[in-house]
Design a protein around this motif. Structure first.
Motif, PDB file in Angstrom:
ATOM      1  N   PRO A  74       0.836  -1.211   0.000  1.00  0.00           N
ATOM      2  CA  PRO A  74       0.000   0.000   0.000  1.00  0.00           C
ATOM      3  C   PRO A  74       0.874   1.266   0.000  1.00  0.00           C
ATOM      4  N   VAL A  75       0.268   2.358  -0.401  1.00  0.00           N
ATOM      5  CA  VAL A  75       0.925   3.664  -0.356  1.00  0.00           C
ATOM      6  C   VAL A  75       0.886   4.185   1.077  1.00  0.00           C
ATOM      7  N   THR A  76       1.995   4.738   1.524  1.00  0.00           N
ATOM      8  CA  THR A  76       2.018   5.391   2.828  1.00  0.00           C
ATOM      9  C   THR A  76       1.378   6.772   2.699  1.00  0.00           C
ATOM     10  N   TYR A  77       0.353   7.028   3.476  1.00  0.00           N
ATOM     11  CA  TYR A  77      -0.426   8.258   3.442  1.00  0.00           C
ATOM     12  C   TYR A  77      -0.875   8.585   2.004  1.00  0.00           C
ATOM     13  N   PRO A  78      -1.790   7.785   1.471  1.00  0.00           N
ATOM     14  CA  PRO A  78      -2.305   8.078   0.128  1.00  0.00           C
ATOM     15  C   PRO A  78      -3.147   9.346   0.130  1.00  0.00           C
ATOM     16  N   PHE A  79      -2.981  10.141  -0.885  1.00  0.00           N
ATOM     17  CA  PHE A  79      -3.800  11.335  -1.081  1.00  0.00           C
ATOM     18  C   PHE A  79      -4.324  11.294  -2.515  1.00  0.00           C
ATOM     19  N   VAL A  80      -5.591  10.911  -2.632  1.00  0.00           N
ATOM     20  CA  VAL A  80      -6.230  10.784  -3.941  1.00  0.00           C
ATOM     21  C   VAL A  80      -7.094  12.013  -4.168  1.00  0.00           C
ATOM     22  N   ARG A  81      -6.814  12.730  -5.249  1.00  0.00           N
ATOM     23  CA  ARG A  81      -7.598  13.925  -5.568  1.00  0.00           C
ATOM     24  C   ARG A  81      -8.428  13.657  -6.822  1.00  0.00           C
ATOM     25  N   CYS A  82      -9.737  13.913  -6.722  1.00  0.00           N
ATOM     26  CA  CYS A  82     -10.645  13.751  -7.852  1.00  0.00           C
ATOM     27  C   CYS A  82     -11.053  15.136  -8.340  1.00  0.00           C
ATOM     28  N   LEU A  83     -10.694  15.448  -9.558  1.00  0.00           N
ATOM     29  CA  LEU A  83     -10.907  16.798 -10.075  1.00  0.00           C
ATOM     30  C   LEU A  83     -12.236  16.909 -10.799  1.00  0.00           C
ATOM     31  N   ALA A  84     -12.988  17.950 -10.493  1.00  0.00           N
ATOM     32  CA  ALA A  84     -14.257  18.235 -11.161  1.00  0.00           C
ATOM     33  C   ALA A  84     -14.167  19.598 -11.826  1.00  0.00           C
ATOM     34  N   THR A  85     -15.105  19.890 -12.714  1.00  0.00           N
ATOM     35  CA  THR A  85     -15.022  21.129 -13.482  1.00  0.00           C
ATOM     36  C   THR A  85     -15.756  22.288 -12.834  1.00  0.00           C
TER      37      THR A  85
ATOM     38  N   THR B 189     -17.651  15.869   1.251  1.00  0.00           N
ATOM     39  CA  THR B 189     -16.540  16.737   0.862  1.00  0.00           C
ATOM     40  C   THR B 189     -15.180  16.052   0.873  1.00  0.00           C
ATOM     41  N   ARG B 190     -15.039  14.922   1.604  1.00  0.00           N
ATOM     42  CA  ARG B 190     -13.766  14.217   1.594  1.00  0.00           C
ATOM     43  C   ARG B 190     -13.883  12.909   2.362  1.00  0.00           C
ATOM     44  N   VAL B 191     -12.886  12.045   2.170  1.00  0.00           N
ATOM     45  CA  VAL B 191     -12.779  10.785   2.895  1.00  0.00           C
ATOM     46  C   VAL B 191     -11.493  10.819   3.700  1.00  0.00           C
ATOM     47  N   PHE B 192     -11.610  10.609   5.002  1.00  0.00           N
ATOM     48  CA  PHE B 192     -10.424  10.502   5.845  1.00  0.00           C
ATOM     49  C   PHE B 192     -10.121   9.019   6.047  1.00  0.00           C
ATOM     50  N   LEU B 193      -9.009   8.568   5.532  1.00  0.00           N
ATOM     51  CA  LEU B 193      -8.678   7.150   5.574  1.00  0.00           C
ATOM     52  C   LEU B 193      -8.193   6.759   6.970  1.00  0.00           C
ATOM     53  N   PRO B 194      -8.663   5.644   7.492  1.00  0.00           N
ATOM     54  CA  PRO B 194      -8.300   5.268   8.869  1.00  0.00           C
ATOM     55  C   PRO B 194      -6.813   5.017   9.056  1.00  0.00           C
ATOM     56  N   GLN B 195      -6.115   4.618   8.012  1.00  0.00           N
ATOM     57  CA  GLN B 195      -4.674   4.369   8.132  1.00  0.00           C
ATOM     58  C   GLN B 195      -3.845   5.618   7.862  1.00  0.00           C
ATOM     59  N   GLY B 196      -4.550   6.750   7.679  1.00  0.00           N
ATOM     60  CA  GLY B 196      -3.878   7.997   7.342  1.00  0.00           C
ATOM     61  C   GLY B 196      -3.996   8.265   5.855  1.00  0.00           C
TER      62      GLY B 196
ATOM     63  N   GLU C 204      -6.167  10.642   2.637  1.00  0.00           N
ATOM     64  CA  GLU C 204      -7.516  11.090   2.328  1.00  0.00           C
ATOM     65  C   GLU C 204      -7.812  10.970   0.839  1.00  0.00           C
ATOM     66  N   VAL C 205      -9.099  11.001   0.533  1.00  0.00           N
ATOM     67  CA  VAL C 205      -9.605  11.116  -0.835  1.00  0.00           C
ATOM     68  C   VAL C 205     -10.423  12.393  -0.872  1.00  0.00           C
ATOM     69  N   ARG C 206     -10.118  13.266  -1.825  1.00  0.00           N
ATOM     70  CA  ARG C 206     -10.755  14.576  -1.799  1.00  0.00           C
ATOM     71  C   ARG C 206     -11.199  14.991  -3.201  1.00  0.00           C
ATOM     72  N   PRO C 207     -12.474  15.377  -3.347  1.00  0.00           N
ATOM     73  CA  PRO C 207     -12.901  15.995  -4.607  1.00  0.00           C
ATOM     74  C   PRO C 207     -12.475  17.461  -4.616  1.00  0.00           C
ATOM     75  N   SER C 208     -12.034  17.946  -5.757  1.00  0.00           N
ATOM     76  CA  SER C 208     -11.539  19.322  -5.833  1.00  0.00           C
ATOM     77  C   SER C 208     -11.972  19.966  -7.133  1.00  0.00           C
ATOM     78  N   THR C 209     -12.026  21.277  -7.092  1.00  0.00           N
ATOM     79  CA  THR C 209     -12.255  22.076  -8.288  1.00  0.00           C
ATOM     80  C   THR C 209     -11.020  22.929  -8.525  1.00  0.00           C
ATOM     81  N   ALA C 210     -11.082  23.759  -9.547  1.00  0.00           N
ATOM     82  CA  ALA C 210      -9.907  24.522  -9.944  1.00  0.00           C
ATOM     83  C   ALA C 210      -9.374  25.384  -8.807  1.00  0.00           C
ATOM     84  N   ALA C 211     -10.260  26.094  -8.130  1.00  0.00           N
ATOM     85  CA  ALA C 211      -9.802  27.008  -7.085  1.00  0.00           C
ATOM     86  C   ALA C 211      -9.142  26.251  -5.939  1.00  0.00           C
TER      87      ALA C 211
END
Length: 568
Positions: free
Chosen positions: A132-143, A176-183, A185-192
């Protein structure tokens, strides 16, 4: 061209992290829609709707490695038609990046196992193992600020209603986001939001980047893509899932496709992009239901059975309120022509005949367009008897830093022209005099006597020189005639991807004589020189066929024979 793939030369699924695909199939369920909640795997003997072979293969492709254990790609672009569940696929990959063993951890000797919850995976000998990735940070970009994006919706649904929800702390998944229990997050984001954050991404998912046409969206992509270089040990990467773009809008997807084409042509050294595009066949009778259904079956592949294809034809292609070009782009997944395009990709591709060989003894004509540095230098031939058009040479400034200070190798150009004259039967040759005056004069001196018709420089005859600036009317008429030949399928060409790229870059430019072609703008990096030469070569052939010299030549006994050769 139903499938277009650009992969690294060493790409093989034998060195892909198969454990990732197995993990996805074990834990993930289908997201919001008609089949929501149905798992991919019948874990306990229940109902299941597995991944189709195409999507399963794409997941493996994302995790392909070289022989040293380095992942092959830091950017993966998947282009599929509207409704193909691309966002769901991206959501599955994002979930794996958050929880699964998605990074290389050595080669298996055989028998090693990975265990997580009730999932057990046993590695085969020589298979890459994962961690697994140590402290994964997955960003999902929306328009848009008002939406979280389809990819994130699928992630959130799985974490609330699928097997992954079991044992998760309350409040793990939110709007607005997912806080992963192992450290992590997964976060949806826009341009700003993306531009404000410092950037710790381990995966960035860009949904529908064909829509990234506004400056702030292009900047969002550049910012996040640059952030992916910050965490070396995490091996960050980007996944882009999209319908095909509208040419000329300069979207992120269009720029990625240009990059993919340069990689395929060997114009750049980098090979870190995986491009996988699927579209309908080039020629389809839009009035024939059976032909339309067959085309949609081709573009949707194994997913076609899940769709009402006849309904798509009636609602999208035959509905008079719909733009057929937009329907082609969304449902045939074809990059339909820009509004001022000279011709379309389906029309040009339908004229390709890559298998046709022009014998070296066959009389040909040529057209040349030269440049010193910025524009391309090109040489195109045309078979007099059949009109088959083919590339003899193309010299373009390399993209990026390699192009700084670049000038065309004139000696190489001269050598190519002379080699063609030495090995083929050239009976007419026109060359635009701009930038190559001395060479054109030398070619006229050395080869002029064997040419059957003369070019013209102003009002004076010249064996080769043909000044484009003094023949606007003739070239405009040639553009119109060539376009008619393309539309009527009275032209064939060799299918050279460089020629196709230049032809599709050409834009209609009206003048007092009709409609000629030009670049998008004077500053545009998109070249059209091979298109100019193809039109010019067809023009030279027409002039030759109408000349008494050709009639006399055909009646004379032929002494020359040659051998089949090719030029790059």
């Amino acid at each position: 061209m139903p499938r277009e793939q650009v992969r690294a030369p060493e790409h093989t699924r034998q060195r892909a992290l198969g454990v990732v695909l197995a993990w996805i199939e074990w834990f993930c369920v289908h997201g919001p829609g008609d089949v929501q909640g149905i798992p991919l795997h019948p874990r306990h003997g229940g109902e299941a709707l597995p991944l189709d072979d195409e999507f399963a293969g794409l997941i493996l492709d994302c995790y392909a490695h070289d022989e040293h254990g380095r992942r092959l790609y830091d950017t993966v672009a998947i282009s599929r038609a509207k409704g193909r569940a691309k966002s769901e696929l991206a959501g599955f990959v994002a979930l794996a990046e958050a929880f699964a063993p998605v990074r290389f951890a050595g080669w298996a000797t055989g028998g090693e196992t990975y265990r997580w919850r009730d999932f057990v995976y046993e590695y085969e000998p020589g298979e890459p193992m994962g961690r697994p990735v140590t402290y994964p940070f997955v960003r999902c970009l929306a328009t848009e600020e008002s939406q979280t994006g389809n990819t994130y919706d699928n992630i959130n649904f799985n974490l609330e209603h699928g097997p992954l929800a079991e044992g998760l702390p309350s409040g793990t998944a939110g709007i607005t986001r997912v806080f992963l229990p192992q450290g992590g997050e997964v976060r949806p984001s826009t341009a700003a939001a993306a531009s404000r954050d410092g950037g710790k991404e381990t995966l960035a998912v860009f949904d529908e980047p064909h829509l990234y046409v506004l400056p702030e969206l292009r900047q969002m992509y550049r910012t996040v893509d640059r952030n992916l270089r910050k965490r070396k040990e995490a091996a960050p990467w980007a996944l882009l899932t999209s319908t095909m773009y509208q040419p000329g809008e300069d979207s992120v997807m269009e720029r990625l496709h240009e990059r993919a084409k340069l990689i395929a042509e060997g114009k750049v050294r980098e090979r870190r992009l995986l491009w996988d595009h699927r579209e309908a066949p080039d020629e389809v009778d839009l009035t024939d239901m059976d032909a339309m259904v067959a085309a949609l079956t081709e573009v949707y592949g194994p997913f076609a059975d899940a769709l009402d294809l006849r309904g798509i034809v009636e609602a999208e292609f035959w509905n008079v309120e719909k733009d057929p070009e937009e329907s082609r782009r969304y449902f045939f997944n074809q990059p339909t022509a820009a509004r001022d395009a000279w011709t379309t990709k389906p029309d040009w591709a339908a004229c390709a005949d890559a298998e046709r060989a022009v014998p070296v003894e066959a009389p040909i004509v040529m057209f040349f367009d030269g440049s010193k540095s910025d524009d391309a230098t090109a040489l195109v031939g045309c078979d007099v008897e059949t009109g088959h058009t083919f590339v003899l040479g193309c010299w373009e400034k390399p993209p990026g830093p390699a192009g700084k200070g670049w000038t065309v190798d004139r000696t190489a150009v001269d050598d190519t022209v002379r080699r063609v004259f030495d090995e083929r039967t050239v009976v007419a040759f026109f060359g635009d005099v701009a930038e190559f005056e001395s060479y054109i004069d030398a070619w006229a001196t050395d080869f002029g006597e064997q040419l059957l018709i003369q070019a013209t420089l102003g009002r004076y005859a010249h064996a080769v020189a043909w000044d484009m600036r003094g023949h606007v009317r003739e070239f405009t008429e040639a553009c119109a005639r060539t376009l008619v030949d393309v539309e009527n399928r009275d032209l064939t060409h060799d299918g050279d991807p460089r020629l196709q790229r230049h032809v599709l870059n050409a834009r209609r430019r009206p003048n007092k004589y009709g409609v000629s072609i030009a670049k998008e703008s004077r500053e545009s990096p998109h070249k059209i020189d091979l298109a100019v030469c193809a039109i010019g070569a067809r023009m030279v052939r027409r002039q030759l066929l109408a000349s008494p010299a050709w009639t006399k030549y055909r009646a004379a006994p032929k002494k020359r024979a040659g051998r089949v050769v090719g030029w790059g």
